[in-house]
Design a protein around this motif. Structure first.
Motif, short mmCIF file in Angstrom:
data_model
loop_
_atom_site.label_atom_id
_atom_site.label_comp_id
_atom_site.label_asym_id
_atom_site.label_seq_id
_atom_site.Cartn_x
_atom_site.Cartn_y
_atom_site.Cartn_z
N ILE A 1 0.84 -1.21 0.00
CA ILE A 1 0.00 0.00 0.00
C ILE A 1 0.87 1.26 0.00
O ILE A 1 0.61 2.21 -0.74
N ALA A 2 1.95 1.24 0.82
CA ALA A 2 2.84 2.41 0.87
C ALA A 2 3.51 2.66 -0.47
O ALA A 2 3.77 3.81 -0.85
N ALA A 3 3.82 1.57 -1.21
CA ALA A 3 4.48 1.70 -2.51
C ALA A 3 3.48 1.89 -3.65
O ALA A 3 3.89 1.94 -4.82
N SER A 4 2.19 2.01 -3.31
CA SER A 4 1.12 2.19 -4.31
C SER A 4 1.07 1.04 -5.32
O SER A 4 0.66 1.22 -6.47
N LYS A 5 1.49 -0.14 -4.87
CA LYS A 5 1.38 -1.33 -5.72
C LYS A 5 -0.05 -1.85 -5.75
O LYS A 5 -0.48 -2.48 -6.72
N ILE A 6 -0.77 -1.64 -4.65
CA ILE A 6 -2.19 -1.96 -4.58
C ILE A 6 -2.89 -0.79 -3.91
O ILE A 6 -2.26 0.01 -3.21
N PRO A 7 -4.20 -0.65 -4.08
CA PRO A 7 -4.92 0.44 -3.41
C PRO A 7 -5.03 0.15 -1.92
O PRO A 7 -4.80 -0.99 -1.47
N PRO A 8 -5.37 1.13 -1.09
CA PRO A 8 -5.63 0.87 0.33
C PRO A 8 -6.62 -0.29 0.47
O PRO A 8 -7.67 -0.30 -0.18
N THR A 9 -6.27 -1.25 1.32
CA THR A 9 -7.03 -2.50 1.39
C THR A 9 -7.27 -2.88 2.83
O THR A 9 -6.35 -2.85 3.66
N VAL A 10 -8.51 -3.26 3.13
CA VAL A 10 -8.85 -3.84 4.41
C VAL A 10 -8.79 -5.36 4.25
O VAL A 10 -9.31 -5.92 3.28
N ALA A 11 -8.14 -6.02 5.20
CA ALA A 11 -7.98 -7.47 5.12
C ALA A 11 -8.68 -8.13 6.30
O ALA A 11 -8.59 -7.66 7.44
N VAL A 12 -9.35 -9.24 6.02
CA VAL A 12 -10.06 -10.00 7.05
C VAL A 12 -9.44 -11.39 7.11
O VAL A 12 -9.44 -12.12 6.12
N PHE A 13 -8.91 -11.74 8.28
CA PHE A 13 -8.26 -13.03 8.49
C PHE A 13 -9.24 -13.94 9.24
O PHE A 13 -9.48 -13.75 10.44
N VAL A 14 -9.79 -14.92 8.53
CA VAL A 14 -10.84 -15.77 9.08
C VAL A 14 -10.20 -16.94 9.82
O VAL A 14 -9.50 -17.76 9.21
N ASP A 15 -10.44 -17.02 11.12
CA ASP A 15 -9.89 -18.12 11.91
C ASP A 15 -10.65 -19.42 11.63
O ASP A 15 -11.84 -19.42 11.32
N ASN A 16 -9.94 -20.52 11.77
CA ASN A 16 -10.59 -21.82 11.73
C ASN A 16 -11.19 -22.13 13.09
O ASN A 16 -10.66 -21.76 14.13
N VAL A 17 -12.32 -22.81 13.08
CA VAL A 17 -12.93 -23.32 14.30
C VAL A 17 -12.31 -24.67 14.59
O VAL A 17 -12.00 -25.44 13.67
N SER A 18 -12.09 -24.97 15.86
CA SER A 18 -11.44 -26.22 16.25
C SER A 18 -12.09 -27.42 15.58
O SER A 18 -13.32 -27.55 15.59
N ARG A 19 -11.27 -28.26 14.97
CA ARG A 19 -11.69 -29.49 14.29
C ARG A 19 -12.63 -29.24 13.11
O ARG A 19 -13.37 -30.12 12.69
N ARG A 20 -12.56 -28.02 12.55
CA ARG A 20 -13.44 -27.74 11.42
C ARG A 20 -12.68 -27.20 10.21
O ARG A 20 -13.32 -26.81 9.21
N ARG A 21 -11.36 -27.17 10.23
CA ARG A 21 -10.64 -26.59 9.09
C ARG A 21 -11.00 -27.31 7.79
O ARG A 21 -11.37 -26.68 6.80
N LEU A 22 -10.88 -28.64 7.78
CA LEU A 22 -11.19 -29.38 6.55
C LEU A 22 -12.69 -29.43 6.30
O LEU A 22 -13.12 -29.52 5.15
#
Length: 562
Positions: free
Chosen positions: A359-380
């Motif tokens: 973002i600082a290098a203007s390679k991509i526009p300002p971006t909000v990122a959402v990191f979705v956690d896995n629920v225990s024993r539910r990843r697969l």
């Protein structure tokens, strides 16, 4: 009278011609002319299992037969014309006298040359061959010659290695496509073998990745030919049982450890045991990853933890939200990035550093990122083609994010990404909801998978088992690449793709295709249907090292200004 005639006829039936057999010996050659209608016969005495190579040369027409001791045909050459030479490798099936019968069936004289090679006994044939380096390292050969000459002190060598770090790399060939990579182990305790376990592992038995000891020294080594620019993780395992199955396989974990001569490590928290850590190798020419390191003067974004209750999945889900530096709730809407396996972020925050830098290098526009956690024993359960999870993402998570953060509603500015099982989930979620997710960034996606070609992964069909269970079917009797079939059955959608897979992510076991092959297959199907696809093949394995760099490359390709 009739009796006399019968007796008379019997007495005068012509008997077959008796041909004298000439005895041959190993390493003997005979050359003869043979007249029309004539037959030459030779023999050789062999023990059970004896091997030799026969070479029959001819000029003209001949028939050649190699006969077993009981007279049956073992090898033959018939209908020759002109001039030629034919080899016949042969191993005796039983002891006895074997015959060579040569006939001239034509009406002109012919010539032949019968050559008998060296006879090698069964014991000699099956005796273990002395080992030799398939790809000799010049540095190791120099050390080997030094030790063989009586200079057995290796201190200088080990000091040089400690200063340089392992593995050692040397040029190979004139085109620079490959390099010699030498792994080293210094034996201080009783050492019987050393196994090299790495994400570069190719097709071959464990012995192909076992070190060899220079006689009369404490030096164990293994030299491999690997592609230039490879980036991979590895561990060393002294006194390894060298088996992947059975009760002894569990013993391998007792000695498997990071390379003590390599200071570069991965997935190695502070004060972690050497048995937990993995060593990192980056060969000369490895693709640069310039966005992973925090840079002076680059403003950092902010990460905060959030939770949402899913009515669709009937569970609580946690996730982290990254907002870039200078984020404004009332400014232009930010691009939106959704990432899976969000619980990895605290241990390895490279995505946040990458976003800050891009973002600082203007390679991509300002971006909000959402990191979705896995629920225990539910990843697969969630990430392997689960329609409920896809609906949660599109109908609950993204609307919640849009209502709480200043993010785009344009699918062309929305990216969903993941690796491995998450790399499979990303295109599945976008296929099910292209009105929300317009860009797919898949890193080492598990596209080999289907419900029937599962390797024991049953995904959403067996939630109580955590997605594992069922028949472990992954061979040519079943067909994988579930996602290919989905896109073949679907009309073209407003989606763009960035697909990345590693050179070492190949089908090693003949299971019908692994990540590399199946990613190429998906790429070709998408291109044939007219999709935009950016395909990247990195020189690495399924270890996460290259996924860091491909995240940045993929975001630039999908969100960058072109």
């Amino acid at each position: 009278m009739k009796i006399c005639l019968l007796v008379f006829c019997f007495l005068f039936v012509p008997t077959p011609e008796v041909i004298a057999q000439e005895r041959l010996s190993p390493n003997q050659t005979v050359a003869r002319n043979i007249e029309p209608g004539k037959t030459d016969l030779f023999s050789i005495a062999l023990n059970d299992g004896d091997y030799f190579n026969i070479l029959i040369g001819y000029k003209g027409r001949i028939n050649f037969f190699l006969l077993n001791p009981d007279g049956t045909i073992a090898r033959r050459l018939v209908g020759t014309s002109g001039e030629g030479k034919v080899p016949f490798p042969f191993a005796a099936e039983g002891a006895g006298s074997y015959s060579f019968r040569i006939e001239n069936p034509g009406d002109q004289s012919a010539t032949y040359e019968l050559g008998i090679g060296e006879v090698i006994s069964l014991n000699e044939r099956l005796k273990p061959q002395p080992w030799s380096d398939p790809y000799p390292s010049p540095r190791i050969q120099t050390l080997r010659n030094q030790i063989a000459a009586g200079q057995t002190n290796t201190e200088t060598f080990w000091k040089q290695v400690a200063a340089e770090g392992t593995p050692l790399t040397e040029a190979y060939g004139s085109d620079g496509k490959y390099q010699l990579v030498t792994f080293l182990w210094r034996s201080t305790h009783d050492t019987r073998n050393v196994f090299v376990r790495g994400s570069f592992l190719g097709v071959g038995p464990p012995a192909d990745y076992s070190m060899h000891q220079i006689p009369n020294s404490d030096v164990w080594y293994l030299t491999l030919k690997l592609p230039r620019g490879a980036r991979f993780t590895y561990q060393l395992s002294p006194n390894d049982p060298m088996t992947f199955t059975g009760p002894r396989a569990a013993q391998r974990a007792a000695t498997r450890q990071a390379d003590p001569l390599n200071p570069h490590r991965f997935e190695c928290p502070p004060d972690a045991s050497k048995f937990r850590c993995q060593s990192v190798a980056e060969l000369p020419g490895a693709a640069p990853q310039p966005w992973l390191v925090a840079k002076p003067g680059v403003a950092e974004g902010h990460v905060e933890k959030q939770t949402i209750k899913s009515a669709i999945q009937k569970i609580d889900r946690s996730f982290s939200v990254y907002t870039p530096a200078n984020y404004k709730a009332d400014g232009p809407p930010n691009a939106l990035l959704i990432l899976f396996d969000g619980e990895d972020l605290p241990d390895d925050p490279y995505p946040v550093t990458t976003l800050n830098n891009l973002i600082a290098a203007s390679k991509i526009p300002p971006t909000v990122a959402v990191f979705v956690d896995n629920v225990s024993r539910r990843r697969l359960v969630d990430l392997v083609a689960n329609p409920e999870f896809a609906d949660f993402m599109a109908n609950e998570l993204v609307p919640w994010v849009r209502s709480h953060y200043n993010v785009t509603k344009d699918p062309k500015q929305t990216v969903v990404t993941g690796y491995s099982a998450g790399g499979l989930a990303a295109p599945y979620v976008a296929l099910r909801h292209p009105e929300v997710f317009g860009n797919v960034l898949s890193r080492s996606g598990a596209f080999w998978w289907s419900f029937e070609h599962s390797e024991g992964i049953c995904g959403p069909r067996c939630p109580d088992s955590g997605g594992n269970g069922g028949e472990n079917s992954q061979d040519a009797t079943t067909e994988g690449n579930f996602m290919v079939k989905q896109f073949l059955a679907s009309p073209k959608l407003p989606l763009r793709f960035y697909l990345a897979a590693g050179t070492f992510e190949i089908d090693r076991d003949g299971g019908g295709g692994n990540i590399l092959e199946s990613t190429r297959h998906l790429r070709d199907v998408l291109l044939a249907k007219g999709y935009y696809v950016h395909y990247q093949q990195f020189v690495g394995g399924h270890d996460g090292l290259s996924w860091r760099g491909t995240l940045a490359d993929g975001l630039i390709a999908l969100l960058g200004v072109h």
